[in-house]
Design a protein around this motif. Structure first.
Motif: not given
Ligand code: MN
Length: 202
Positions: A119, A139, A141, A143
């Protein structure tokens, strides 16, 4: 009232040799401080002058005319959170309940590392890699730019800054090396566990 630049939770040289005093001096003292100064200029004399940083982030995220507000406010929050995600002598395997929860969510610590690193490394351009809690699930993630899980109904638990300014002085273009060192030598798992216990599983 204005938005303050919170003190670093450690000395500028505390994370040497993995994250240099020179990097922290620029990253905290110039970049983070500039976001604080910018948001204070933007809110001065407005009805947001007395709002909290979180309130400013949520309000500006929902207003297309306030992109500059959002970018600076969210970057202030993200950086303060990031500093607290590291400590001297950190990194490696977490223990206790947090380790069990990572194993349950990702299969093993090694698989968590692989996903978190992916990620962070594959985020094109500037941004952040995160471990978050969303709907009672852990999770990973990422950005872009200033974006933050706070506006997406996710509770941030851990983040790594993958803007070039975060790693260039120490790692140059080797973002994967920075992400690996972050996981192996820098992560403050006590802070992650505290974030998780505050978040409460619903
Ligand atoms: Mn940064």
């Amino acid at each position: 009232m204005s938005i303050a630049l919170p003190p670093l939770p450690y000395a500028e040289d505390a994370l040497e040799p993995h994250y240099s005093a020179k990097t922290i001096s620029f990253h905290y003292g110039k970049h983070h401080k500039a976001y604080v100064d910018n948001i204070n200029k933007l809110i001065a004399g407005t009805d947001c002058e007395n709002k909290t940083l979180e309130e400013i982030i949520l309000k500006s995220a929902a207003d297309a005319t306030k992109t500059g507000w959002f970018n600076n406010a969210a970057q202030v929050w993200n950086h303060t959170f990031f500093w607290n995600c590291m400590k001297k002598g950190g990194g490696g395997r977490p223990c206790g309940d947090l380790a069990a929860k990572l194993d349950a969510a990702f299969g093993s610590y090694e698989k968590f590392v692989e996903q978190f690193k992916t990620a962070a490394v594959t985020r094109f351009g500037s941004g952040w890699g995160w471990l978050v809690l969303e709907n009672n699930a852990l999770k990973i993630v990422s950005t872009p730019n200033a974006e933050t899980p706070l506006t997406k109904g996710q509770v941030p638990l851990l983040t790594v800054d993958v803007w070039e300014h975060a790693h260039y002085l120490d790692y140059q273009n080797r973002r994967p090396d920075f992400a690996q060192t972050f996981l192996d030598k820098l992560v403050n798992w006590d802070s992650v566990a505290a974030n998780l216990s505050k978040a409460k599983w619903k």
